[in-house]
Design an enzyme around this catalytic site. Structure first.
Site: not given
Length: 649
Positions: A116, A158, A164-165, A208, A234, A274, A300
């Site tokens: 990220k 993060k 997945g949180g 989102h 999430h 996203e 993907r």
């Protein structure tokens, strides 16, 4: 175009890819584990190859075995679906080294978006807006605390390799930063082997919204947006396209940002960019072109891609196959448009009132409405395995407007009948009628805020109980057609049923052909069947019934589950040991924290059970002393297995 492709996946997405491949005249090869030997995707494929044991690490994550299966069956390309190896750049390298085509982006593109912090730095360079934050290499706690103060609280910590949180913490007070950082780093180390984190501004009313992009390695287009704000932990629950409240100006800005992101990494195939969007302006008018920021890119096909296909008329899997086989982009941006509105709801085997606990079971009954798109990898008679994600199906509906599509979604959920396991269908039905969601005024925290009103177990009314009583006696299958009378009067039966934790009695009298009087403890109903439809008193009831073994399900708005208790069975609670912590489902014991003689408090974590791609903490139900530990890390246990026993009080 390819002659044969191998699909390196299972379940719903494998079946979805096969449908398009078949329509294009492309043969398919399935791979399967021991647990999936009789699965739907195996049956649907032209050929199928066994690749190992039920655990993903022994089968669907064995890239070398999958590649060998492709070579041996003459496949020219591998479609990864989503999950498993779909975003593993090393697998892409191995596929190409074997002389095969990977139906997806390059390994370089996947790596560019894999972390990220690096991805956000790359997006900043490309001119894509990113959330204010720190994404650098300095991971000293004091330095990170300084960065958080500069960004301004509240902030999110993060994990850079997260998903997945996991490894994510919200910090609203500077005094809580150090503890939250240590917790996030510890979880990130366990989950990903990488403790590094990033710090970013927390958006107060986040939505989102993601942009579907498609590239050919040089150029890219976007196929508009999806709103995925309805989330829990999430994880997305209901998705829709287009996003409510979206203006033409903002759609253009987000679409172009998505294209910039894809072209910056030479993206090929289907991908999703996203964004987190500030919806704090209130209502559906709270979206502004300068209030959206890049979160991440999924390299993907997304689970929720059907809503984009419904509004654009584009088959994204067909595009994947065409571009991967060497064709140019099937359309330019000016060729693309959308109309109408679509929703997708994810149907899972999970016990919502028990905290969305994943469930197993054999699907004794499975029916869906005809006017909805159903993507599913299971059939009636199939088992929901503890080894994989417990998704049963995706239900997608389309309408000319958002309100029309929402009405179709509510109806589709009412007519989704699943027997043999608990599901989240009732939760989805309540959620689809939630006032803020109906108004398009939602954010990612809506489900958590409304959890108490969204998650009660559906309780059957007396009319549904009357029908269940008839089913228990076999009187819903045409029994009683001879009139149900003797020379001395009507026939009568007594039956005992259990619904949730309640046991009740019913007395049934046959009044005539398919006509009965059902006496319950507090009320009596007249139940009849006319032209295949149930009537209870003067009410026409659109109920459907599934009766397999001792389990009965009455589908009428919700799926109401009943059981017929065996009178020879001892009351389970009579011999139960309240001191024992049991496995709530089959799974793998990942860790044990309890030791004999240890003093524990209510809520202490005693063990971790891994099942259905999730970890479940098993907690002490009371204060006490551990008498005995009955399992160990690495043990595979069945539902109900005793794991830890406390000393008698």
């Amino acid at each position: 175009m390819f002659d044969t492709i191998l699909i390196a996946n299972r379940g719903e997405i494998a079946c979805r890819v096969m449908d398009t491949a078949r329509s294009m005249g492309v043969k398919t090869v399935a791979v399967y584990s021991d647990a999936d030997a009789a699965a739907k995707h195996v049956e649907n494929a032209d050929r199928a190859v066994h690749i190992g044991g039920p655990a993903p690490a022994d089968s669907y994550l064995r890239g070398d075995v999958i590649i060998q299966a492709a070579l041996e069956t003459g496949a020219q390309a591998i479609h990864p679906g989503y999950g498993f190896l779909s975003e593993n750049p090393d697998f892409v390298d191995a596929v190409e080294a074997a002389g095969l085509t990977f139906i997806g982006p390059s390994a370089k593109a996947i790596r560019a978006m894999g972390l990220k912090d690096a991805a956000k730095a790359l997006m900043e360079e490309a001119g894509v807006p990113v959330v204010p934050g720190y994404h650098g290499a300095n991971q000293e706690p004091a330095f990170l605390a300084e960065q958080a103060a500069q960004i301004g609280y509240p902030v999110l910590i993060k994990a850079v390799a997260g998903g997945g949180g996991k490894g994510m913490r919200l910090v609203e007070d500077p005094a809580d930063f150090t503890a939250a950082l240590e917790s996030a780093q510890g979880e990130a180390t366990t989950a990903f082997g990488n403790p590094d984190v990033l710090i970013e501004k927390f958006v107060q009313k986040p939505r989102h919204i993601e942009v579907q992009v498609f590239g050919d390695g040089t150029h890219a287009v976007h196929l508009f947006e999806r709103d995925c704000s309805l989330q829990r932990r999430h994880q997305k629950v209901i998705e829709e396209a287009p996003a409510p409240g979206m203006t033409a100006e903002m759609r253009e800005a987000m679409g172009q940002a998505g294209v910039l992101a894809a072209e910056a990494i030479g993206y090929s195939g289907a991908g999703t960019v996203e964004f987190i969007v500030d919806g704090s302006g209130g209502g559906t008018g709270g979206l502004h072109p300068d209030h959206f920021w890049f979160m991440e890119m999924n390299t993907r096909l997304q689970v929720e891609h059907p809503v984009t296909e419904e509004i654009t008329g584009v088959d994204l899997v067909e595009w994947q196959l065409r571009v991967a086989s060497g064709e140019s982009l099937p359309a330019q941006q000016s060729d693309l448009s959308f109309k109408g509105h679509a929703f997708e709801a994810r149907i899972y085997a999970e016990d919502v009132p028990k905290g969305f606990l994943p469930a197993t079971g054999t699907l004794t009954h499975l029916e869906f409405p005809e006017d909805a798109r159903i993507d599913s990898g299971v059939r009636a008679g199939d088992a929901i395995s503890p080894w994989y994600d417990p998704m049963i199906a995706k239900v997608t509906v389309y309408g000319p407007t958002r309100s029309a599509a929402l009405r179709k979604l509510e109806r589709a959920l009412r007519w989704t009948d699943v027997g043999g396991t608990v599901t989240n269908v009732s939760f989805l039905s309540v959620l689809s009628a939630q006032p803020d969601f109906v108004a398009g005024n939602m954010d990612t925290g809506l489900i958590d805020r409304e959890l108490e009103t969204l998650t009660p177990a559906p309780v059957a009314c007396t009319k549904a109980r009357s029908i269940a009583a008839l089913a228990a006696l076999g009187l819903t299958d045409g029994a009683g057609d001879e009139g149900g009378f003797t020379l001395w009067g009507p026939l009568g039966w007594d039956v005992t049923l259990t619904h949730h934790d309640e046991t009740f009695e019913a007395r049934v009298l046959a009044d005539g052909p398919e006509s009965f009087t059902v006496a319950l403890p507090d009320v009596t109903h007249h139940v009849s069947r006319r032209d295949g439809t149930w009537w209870v008193d003067a009410t026409k009831v659109q109920a459907r019934v599934s009766h397999v073994g001792d389990e009965i399900t009455v589908f009428w708005g919700n799926g109401y589950r009943f059981t017929v208790p065996d009178p020879l069975d001892r009351d389970a609670s009579a011999g139960g040991d309240g001191n024992v912590i049991e496995a709530p489902m089959p799974g793998l014991v990942k860790a044990v924290f309890a030791e004999a003689g240890q003093t524990v408090s209510e809520g202490d974590r005693l063990a971790i059970l891994e099942a259905m791609k999730m970890e479940h903490s098993l907690l002490a139900a009371r204060d006490g002393v551990v008498a005995e530990v009955l399992t160990e890390a690495g043990a595979q246990v069945e539902a109900g297995a005793a794991l830890v026993r406390l000393e008698e009080e």
